[in-house]
Design an enzyme around this catalytic site. Structure first.
Site, PDB file in Angstrom:
ATOM      1  N   GLU A 182      -0.744   2.791   2.056  1.00  0.00           N
ATOM      2  CA  GLU A 182      -1.506   1.901   1.160  1.00  0.00           C
ATOM      3  C   GLU A 182      -3.008   2.124   1.342  1.00  0.00           C
ATOM      4  O   GLU A 182      -3.448   2.308   2.475  1.00  0.00           O
ATOM      5  CB  GLU A 182      -1.174   0.428   1.480  1.00  0.00           C
ATOM      6  CG  GLU A 182       0.257   0.086   1.123  1.00  0.00           C
ATOM      7  CD  GLU A 182       0.637  -1.357   1.507  1.00  0.00           C
ATOM      8  OE1 GLU A 182      -0.264  -2.180   1.751  1.00  0.00           O
ATOM      9  OE2 GLU A 182       1.845  -1.627   1.551  1.00  0.00           O
ATOM     10  N   HIS A 242       1.278  -4.744  -3.025  1.00  0.00           N
ATOM     11  CA  HIS A 242       1.275  -5.601  -1.821  1.00  0.00           C
ATOM     12  C   HIS A 242       0.783  -7.020  -2.153  1.00  0.00           C
ATOM     13  O   HIS A 242      -0.289  -7.440  -1.708  1.00  0.00           O
ATOM     14  CB  HIS A 242       0.443  -4.975  -0.690  1.00  0.00           C
ATOM     15  CG  HIS A 242       0.837  -5.494   0.659  1.00  0.00           C
ATOM     16  ND1 HIS A 242       0.795  -4.736   1.807  1.00  0.00           N
ATOM     17  CD2 HIS A 242       1.323  -6.719   1.044  1.00  0.00           C
ATOM     18  CE1 HIS A 242       1.199  -5.475   2.839  1.00  0.00           C
ATOM     19  NE2 HIS A 242       1.521  -6.695   2.394  1.00  0.00           N
ATOM     20  N   ARG A 246       7.379  -3.289   5.070  1.00  0.00           N
ATOM     21  CA  ARG A 246       6.292  -2.331   5.209  1.00  0.00           C
ATOM     22  C   ARG A 246       6.797  -1.012   4.634  1.00  0.00           C
ATOM     23  O   ARG A 246       7.965  -0.650   4.817  1.00  0.00           O
ATOM     24  CB  ARG A 246       5.922  -2.122   6.688  1.00  0.00           C
ATOM     25  CG  ARG A 246       5.124  -3.255   7.303  1.00  0.00           C
ATOM     26  CD  ARG A 246       3.706  -3.335   6.736  1.00  0.00           C
ATOM     27  NE  ARG A 246       2.952  -4.426   7.321  1.00  0.00           N
ATOM     28  CZ  ARG A 246       2.846  -5.659   6.811  1.00  0.00           C
ATOM     29  NH1 ARG A 246       3.462  -5.972   5.672  1.00  0.00           N
ATOM     30  NH2 ARG A 246       2.132  -6.583   7.419  1.00  0.00           N
TER      31      ARG A 246
HETATM   32  O1  3PY Z   1       1.854 -11.248   6.240  1.00  0.00           O
HETATM   33  C1  3PY Z   1       2.064 -10.047   6.079  1.00  0.00           C
HETATM   34  O2  3PY Z   1       2.464  -9.329   6.995  1.00  0.00           O
HETATM   35  C2  3PY Z   1       1.853  -9.428   4.784  1.00  0.00           C
HETATM   36  O3  3PY Z   1       2.168  -8.298   4.577  1.00  0.00           O
HETATM   37  C3  3PY Z   1       1.234 -10.225   3.693  1.00  0.00           C
HETATM   38  O4  3PY Z   1       1.678  -9.751   2.439  1.00  0.00           O
END
Ligand code: 3PY
Length: 348
Positions: A291, A309, A262
């Site tokens: 994002e 992403h 993240r």
């Molecule tokens: O599954 C998740 O947490 C994602 O970020 C998909 O890309």
């Protein structure tokens, strides 16, 4: 769950659908059609958090016991926090998240209200680790500026980029050794001959360390020894900005950083400074702090290899995730339990 109400009329559970199901014909439509035979599906009409809260308060979602949500549905509801939960009907007992990372949902607020939350672990491991390897190679090989220069008709650019680096023999440091970290470690060692070290709160067992082929080191050693640092840890209050100015200063000059976790596990403004000063040599990013906004200092930087992403953005993986999430909805309807409750809510 009961199929008949107290007055003898047939009872159908209600599922609140937040976000879209896949449209690809190979996706999990068959699995979803079994849900629609078992339950009524309610879809909000709102397109903003304030409208969604008002729609919920008007009673439209009353009686819903399960919410199925996608990562992108944050654009409708915002974070699932105490404020949002207070607007949702008291009947809500399960939040089924289609995704591995569930930082958009406040688990303490859900636990407080007796709501159980599930995610889709393991389904994402292969695709996300593949993306991490792709970003690592792209960043090591300085391809970002050449992708643009070639399309401008300038071949490798007016000033050709510096030579790249091979992964073989380099130290790959993995921060966060869950399913994605282990998957990446195996690929980096077996396919690219990297020396893999990791840091995780919980050390793997000796047997698992041997199988994955990675050595546990403390956080400071990981920062100081890695040629490539890959971030593979969940975002939470303890990991927000775990990589910032202090940590960049402890890394090898010219380190490559990869982030498929993240955006907010790394301080993006500090990263831009570290790239500009050359402390960080290159970066491969799939995720960003805010994002879909990307820091202009990253967009402008030729050492930043960026994708929007797309870690799990494949037919096979998105289908696997959707099927997994739908199986959670189905278990909640049929048995009143979830298949994959998030770790914070698991009985210990
Ligand atoms: O599954 C998740 O947490 C994602 O970020 C998909 O890309």
């Amino acid at each position: 769950m009961a199929s008949e109400s107290a007055n003898g009329t047939a009872y159908r559970p209600k599922v609140l659908l937040l976000g879209a199901l896949l449209t690809d014909p190979r996706s999990a439509h068959t699995a979803w059609s079994t849900i629609t035979t078992l339950a009524d599906v309610i879809t909000p009409t709102s397109t903003s958090r304030s409208d969604f809260i008002a729609e919920s308060r008007s009673g439209t979602f009353d009686g819903c016991t399960i919410t199925y949500r996608t990562f992108a549905s944050i654009s409708i509801t915002g974070h699932i926090d105490a404020e949002l939960l207070s607007a949702l009907p008291p009947s809500l007992k399960f939040i089924v998240h289609n995704g591995a990372g569930y930082d958009q949902i406040s688990i303490p607020a859900c636990s407080e209200r007796g709501i159980r939350v599930s995610n889709t672990p393991t389904a994402v491991d292969d695709a996300t680790a593949d993306m991490a390897i792709f970003l690592m190679l792209g960043a090591l090989r300085n391809v970002a500026p050449t992708i643009l220069s070639l399309r401008r008709g300038e071949w490798r650019g007016k000033v050709p980029p510096a030579l790249g680096h091979d992964p073989r023999g380099k130290v790959l440091g993995i921060l966060g050794m869950g399913g994605i970290g282990k998957n990446m470690a195996r690929k980096a060692r077996l396919a690219f001959g990297m020396d893999v070290r990791y840091h995780n709160r919980e050390k793997l067992s000796e047997e698992e360390e041997r199988e994955v082929g990675a050595e546990w080191v403390d956080f400071e050693r990981l920062l100081g020894e890695s040629d490539v640092l890959s971030l593979n840890l969940p975002l939470n209050a303890n990991t927000r900005h775990i990589i910032s100015t202090r940590e960049f200063a402890r890394m090898k000059k010219g380190v490559t950083i990869v982030n498929t976790a993240r955006g907010a596990v790394m301080d993006e403004a500090a990263l831009v400074e570290a790239l500009n000063s050359g402390r960080v040599g290159s970066v491969g990013l799939d995720v960003y702090e805010d994002e879909p906004t990307v820091h202009p200092g990253l967009i402008e930087n030729p050492q930043a290899f960026l994708v929007p992403h797309m870690g799990t953005y494949t037919v096979e993986t998105e289908t696997k995730m959707e099927e997994w999430a739908i199986s959670n909805v189905r278990m909640a309807i049929e048995s009143g339990v979830l298949r994959s409750v998030v770790p914070e809510q698991r009985e210990r």
